[in-house]
Scaffold this motif. Structure first.
Motif, PDB file in Angstrom:
ATOM      1  N   ALA A  57       0.848  -1.189   0.000  1.00 15.65           N
ATOM      2  CA  ALA A  57       0.000   0.000   0.000  1.00 15.65           C
ATOM      3  C   ALA A  57       0.885   1.241   0.000  1.00 15.65           C
ATOM      4  O   ALA A  57       1.789   1.363   0.835  1.00 15.65           O
ATOM      5  CB  ALA A  57      -0.915   0.005   1.218  1.00 15.65           C
ATOM      6  N   LEU A  58       0.636   2.140  -0.941  1.00 11.08           N
ATOM      7  CA  LEU A  58       1.326   3.425  -1.017  1.00 11.08           C
ATOM      8  C   LEU A  58       0.347   4.478  -0.508  1.00 11.08           C
ATOM      9  O   LEU A  58      -0.689   4.723  -1.131  1.00 11.08           O
ATOM     10  CB  LEU A  58       1.746   3.712  -2.457  1.00 11.08           C
ATOM     11  N   VAL A  59       0.658   5.078   0.640  1.00 16.79           N
ATOM     12  CA  VAL A  59      -0.310   5.881   1.383  1.00 16.79           C
ATOM     13  C   VAL A  59       0.185   7.318   1.527  1.00 16.79           C
ATOM     14  O   VAL A  59       1.377   7.560   1.715  1.00 16.79           O
ATOM     15  CB  VAL A  59      -0.539   5.271   2.786  1.00 16.79           C
ATOM     16  N   GLY A  60      -0.743   8.261   1.456  1.00 15.77           N
ATOM     17  CA  GLY A  60      -0.403   9.655   1.706  1.00 15.77           C
ATOM     18  C   GLY A  60      -1.543  10.571   1.306  1.00 15.77           C
ATOM     19  O   GLY A  60      -2.520  10.147   0.680  1.00 15.77           O
ATOM     20  N   GLU A  61      -1.434  11.846   1.682  1.00 17.11           N
ATOM     21  CA  GLU A  61      -2.437  12.845   1.335  1.00 17.11           C
ATOM     22  C   GLU A  61      -2.475  13.084  -0.172  1.00 17.11           C
ATOM     23  O   GLU A  61      -1.523  12.776  -0.894  1.00 17.11           O
ATOM     24  CB  GLU A  61      -2.100  14.177   2.006  1.00 17.11           C
ATOM     25  N   SER A  62      -3.548  13.675  -0.634  1.00 18.32           N
ATOM     26  CA  SER A  62      -3.623  14.108  -2.023  1.00 18.32           C
ATOM     27  C   SER A  62      -2.505  15.110  -2.301  1.00 18.32           C
ATOM     28  O   SER A  62      -2.222  15.978  -1.480  1.00 18.32           O
ATOM     29  CB  SER A  62      -4.974  14.766  -2.303  1.00 18.32           C
ATOM     30  N   GLY A  63      -1.871  14.964  -3.459  1.00 21.84           N
ATOM     31  CA  GLY A  63      -0.808  15.883  -3.842  1.00 21.84           C
ATOM     32  C   GLY A  63       0.574  15.495  -3.368  1.00 21.84           C
ATOM     33  O   GLY A  63       1.531  16.237  -3.603  1.00 21.84           O
ATOM     34  N   CYS A  64       0.709  14.331  -2.704  1.00 19.66           N
ATOM     35  CA  CYS A  64       2.023  13.948  -2.180  1.00 19.66           C
ATOM     36  C   CYS A  64       2.899  13.271  -3.230  1.00 19.66           C
ATOM     37  O   CYS A  64       4.083  13.020  -2.986  1.00 19.66           O
ATOM     38  CB  CYS A  64       1.876  13.047  -0.963  1.00 19.66           C
ATOM     39  N   VAL A 221      -1.196  -0.837  -4.233  1.00 22.70           N
ATOM     40  CA  VAL A 221      -2.479  -0.176  -4.010  1.00 22.70           C
ATOM     41  C   VAL A 221      -2.203   1.245  -3.524  1.00 22.70           C
ATOM     42  O   VAL A 221      -1.623   1.445  -2.454  1.00 22.70           O
ATOM     43  CB  VAL A 221      -3.340  -0.943  -2.991  1.00 22.70           C
ATOM     44  N   VAL A 222      -2.597   2.216  -4.324  1.00 21.65           N
ATOM     45  CA  VAL A 222      -2.393   3.629  -4.006  1.00 21.65           C
ATOM     46  C   VAL A 222      -3.636   4.134  -3.274  1.00 21.65           C
ATOM     47  O   VAL A 222      -4.762   3.991  -3.770  1.00 21.65           O
ATOM     48  CB  VAL A 222      -2.164   4.445  -5.296  1.00 21.65           C
ATOM     49  N   THR A 223      -3.454   4.713  -2.088  1.00 17.89           N
ATOM     50  CA  THR A 223      -4.608   5.119  -1.307  1.00 17.89           C
ATOM     51  C   THR A 223      -4.240   6.221  -0.321  1.00 17.89           C
ATOM     52  O   THR A 223      -3.069   6.355   0.068  1.00 17.89           O
ATOM     53  CB  THR A 223      -5.197   3.913  -0.535  1.00 17.89           C
ATOM     54  N   HIS A 224      -5.225   7.008   0.085  1.00 18.04           N
ATOM     55  CA  HIS A 224      -5.031   7.975   1.170  1.00 18.04           C
ATOM     56  C   HIS A 224      -5.505   7.387   2.491  1.00 18.04           C
ATOM     57  O   HIS A 224      -5.376   8.027   3.536  1.00 18.04           O
ATOM     58  CB  HIS A 224      -5.821   9.257   0.879  1.00 18.04           C
ATOM     59  N   ASP A 225      -6.030   6.155   2.451  1.00 18.13           N
ATOM     60  CA  ASP A 225      -6.757   5.559   3.569  1.00 18.13           C
ATOM     61  C   ASP A 225      -5.900   4.489   4.254  1.00 18.13           C
ATOM     62  O   ASP A 225      -5.731   3.385   3.720  1.00 18.13           O
ATOM     63  CB  ASP A 225      -8.064   4.960   3.034  1.00 18.13           C
ATOM     64  N   LEU A 226      -5.375   4.797   5.427  1.00 21.26           N
ATOM     65  CA  LEU A 226      -4.569   3.819   6.153  1.00 21.26           C
ATOM     66  C   LEU A 226      -5.409   2.641   6.640  1.00 21.26           C
ATOM     67  O   LEU A 226      -4.897   1.544   6.827  1.00 21.26           O
ATOM     68  CB  LEU A 226      -3.875   4.484   7.340  1.00 21.26           C
ATOM     69  N   GLY A 227      -6.713   2.873   6.832  1.00 20.54           N
ATOM     70  CA  GLY A 227      -7.586   1.760   7.195  1.00 20.54           C
ATOM     71  C   GLY A 227      -7.653   0.721   6.092  1.00 20.54           C
ATOM     72  O   GLY A 227      -7.653  -0.488   6.349  1.00 20.54           O
ATOM     73  N   LEU A 228      -7.696   1.183   4.850  1.00 20.77           N
ATOM     74  CA  LEU A 228      -7.677   0.260   3.716  1.00 20.77           C
ATOM     75  C   LEU A 228      -6.361  -0.508   3.682  1.00 20.77           C
ATOM     76  O   LEU A 228      -6.336  -1.726   3.455  1.00 20.77           O
ATOM     77  CB  LEU A 228      -7.877   1.035   2.413  1.00 20.77           C
ATOM     78  N   ALA A 229      -5.254   0.191   3.928  1.00 19.54           N
ATOM     79  CA  ALA A 229      -3.951  -0.470   3.935  1.00 19.54           C
ATOM     80  C   ALA A 229      -3.915  -1.583   4.978  1.00 19.54           C
ATOM     81  O   ALA A 229      -3.373  -2.667   4.733  1.00 19.54           O
ATOM     82  CB  ALA A 229      -2.853   0.556   4.213  1.00 19.54           C
ATOM     83  N   THR A 262       2.953   9.756   9.850  1.00 19.46           N
ATOM     84  CA  THR A 262       2.176   8.514   9.934  1.00 19.46           C
ATOM     85  C   THR A 262       1.283   8.537  11.161  1.00 19.46           C
ATOM     86  O   THR A 262       0.110   8.129  11.115  1.00 19.46           O
ATOM     87  CB  THR A 262       3.112   7.298   9.997  1.00 19.46           C
ATOM     88  N   GLN A 263       1.822   9.016  12.279  1.00 17.86           N
ATOM     89  CA  GLN A 263       1.026   9.105  13.502  1.00 17.86           C
ATOM     90  C   GLN A 263      -0.191  10.005  13.301  1.00 17.86           C
ATOM     91  O   GLN A 263      -1.291   9.699  13.772  1.00 17.86           O
ATOM     92  CB  GLN A 263       1.901   9.628  14.640  1.00 17.86           C
ATOM     93  N   ALA A 264       0.003  11.115  12.583  1.00 17.90           N
ATOM     94  CA  ALA A 264      -1.113  12.030  12.329  1.00 17.90           C
ATOM     95  C   ALA A 264      -2.169  11.380  11.443  1.00 17.90           C
ATOM     96  O   ALA A 264      -3.376  11.509  11.699  1.00 17.90           O
ATOM     97  CB  ALA A 264      -0.594  13.314  11.687  1.00 17.90           C
ATOM     98  N   LEU A 265      -1.744  10.677  10.398  1.00 18.80           N
ATOM     99  CA  LEU A 265      -2.702  10.004   9.515  1.00 18.80           C
ATOM    100  C   LEU A 265      -3.507   8.951  10.274  1.00 18.80           C
ATOM    101  O   LEU A 265      -4.711   8.809  10.071  1.00 18.80           O
ATOM    102  CB  LEU A 265      -1.965   9.345   8.345  1.00 18.80           C
ATOM    103  N   LEU A 266      -2.841   8.224  11.156  1.00 21.76           N
ATOM    104  CA  LEU A 266      -3.530   7.174  11.915  1.00 21.76           C
ATOM    105  C   LEU A 266      -4.472   7.752  12.963  1.00 21.76           C
ATOM    106  O   LEU A 266      -5.498   7.145  13.287  1.00 21.76           O
ATOM    107  CB  LEU A 266      -2.499   6.270  12.599  1.00 21.76           C
ATOM    108  N   SER A 267      -4.151   8.920  13.472  1.00 19.56           N
ATOM    109  CA  SER A 267      -4.930   9.478  14.584  1.00 19.56           C
ATOM    110  C   SER A 267      -6.361   9.829  14.194  1.00 19.56           C
ATOM    111  O   SER A 267      -7.225   9.967  15.071  1.00 19.56           O
ATOM    112  CB  SER A 267      -4.228  10.722  15.142  1.00 19.56           C
ATOM    113  N   VAL A 268      -6.621  10.009  12.911  1.00 20.73           N
ATOM    114  CA  VAL A 268      -7.968  10.416  12.489  1.00 20.73           C
ATOM    115  C   VAL A 268      -8.825   9.225  12.067  1.00 20.73           C
ATOM    116  O   VAL A 268      -9.977   9.414  11.669  1.00 20.73           O
ATOM    117  CB  VAL A 268      -7.894  11.447  11.335  1.00 20.73           C
TER     118      VAL A 268
END
Length: 338
Positions: A57-64, A221-229, A262-268
């Motif tokens: 899984a390749l994860v990150g905000e839009s525009g990264c 799998v490219v996604t902004h969603d760590l839950g999906l990962a 990563t901690q910030a992405l997971l916190s939400v």
């Protein structure tokens, strides 16, 4: 050769273990600036491997830079620097070589409605790849098998349907069947469930897992969603402003994240404990990447004072490129001091 960073901060060279199916080393994609603006470093030094039968899984905000990286791995965007290898061989950019490569590595886009021609039947949509590549076998049987593998059964019932006659989940399965019909070794799925209802998302993720188990298919799998990962990936790579900033086995990264981003992405995530971290501002312009750690201008740990011991390094000292393999690593001065 780029430096590779191990969990303790030491460096090692790539090449340990089996040859990955897909490998990027030092990959860079730079787009020219408009009206005299500096060039935009959309992908700014990335090492990334995908092993045979592995889901990354390749994860990150839009525009990264996730989508640009994915497209460059498929040869759709030619890198400015670095190397892409498939099954150990460098990717060539001639028309013949790219056509052969795209039979082995297929793209699945996030918008099934936009991926399907509304004037084409399901049969024609799935058969298109076979016709482009001059398939000499039984086309009808190949289309039927691909639809069946994608979960559209009996496949003949869907042959003469048009996209507008299908649900969103069925359209995404048709797109997946169009990729499977060429019997690829790798699929790159760009936000494969982003446009689907929650009730259908799990079905598509289960389908991707089943294809991996039954066919040995690899996937990025490219996604902004760590839950999906968490639900689908063997390994995760977290991307920020053109670089991988944390990587490792999915359970390691998502249960013990080391990078503040990563901690910030997971916190939400809904299941997360504690207060969500709200990052200030937007990611910086890739044409004006900050010095030092590229995350430091938004870093909640630095802002809180918890990283005062390395604050100067965070603002001035660049971090090495993380290795593309399976080791856990974080490109963070604060994480490396712990």
């Amino acid at each position: 050769m780029s430096a590779r960073v191990s969990p303790d901060g030491s460096t090692a060279t790539a090449g340990d273990g089996a040859t990955p199916l897909l490998s990027a080393e030092g990959l860079r994609v730079v787009f020219p600036g408009r009206r005299g603006a500096p060039p935009a470093r959309a992908v700014d030094g990335v090492d990334l491997d995908v092993g045979a039968g592995e889901i990354v899984a390749l994860v990150g905000e839009s525009g990264c830079g996730k989508t640009t990286l994915a497209r460059s791995l498929l040869g759709l965007v030619r890198p400015t620097g670095g190397t892409v290898r498939f099954a150990g061989a460098p990717l060539a950019y001639t028309g013949k070589a790219l056509k052969a490569y795209r039979k082995r590595a297929q793209l699945v886009l996030q918008d099934p409605s936009g991926s399907l021609n509304p004037r084409h039947t399901v049969y024609d949509a799935v058969a298109e790849g076979l016709r482009i590549h001059g398939y000499a076998g039984d086309e009808r049987a190949a289309v039927a098998e691909a639809l069946s593998r994608a979960g559209l059964r009996p496949p003949e019932r869907f042959f003469l349907r048009y996209p507008h006659e299908l649900s969103g989940g069925q359209r995404q399965r048709v797109v997946i069947a169009g990729a499977l019909v060429l019997e690829p070794e790798l699929i790159v799925a760009d936000e494969p469930v982003a446009s689907l209802d929650a009730s259908v998302r799990g079905e598509i993720l289960a389908l991707l897992l089943r294809l991996r188990d039954e066919l040995g298919l690899s996937a990025l799998v490219v996604t902004h969603d760590l839950g999906l990962a968490w639900n689908i990936a063997d390994r995760v790579a977290v991307m920020y402003l053109g670089r991988i900033v944390e990587t490792g086995p999915v359970e390691s990264v998502l249960t013990n994240p080391r990078h503040p981003y990563t901690q910030a992405l997971l916190s939400v995530l809904p299941e997360s404990e504690g207060e969500p971290v709200v990052l200030t501002g937007e990611p910086p312009d890739p044409a004006r990447i900050p010095s030092g750690c590229r995350f430091h201008v938004r870093c909640q740990v630095l802002a809180s004072g918890a990283a005062d011991a390395v604050a100067d390094r965070c603002r001035t000292e660049d971090l090495p490129v993380l290795g593309g393999g399976g080791r856990s690593a974080a490109a963070c001065h604060w994480a490396r001091q712990g």
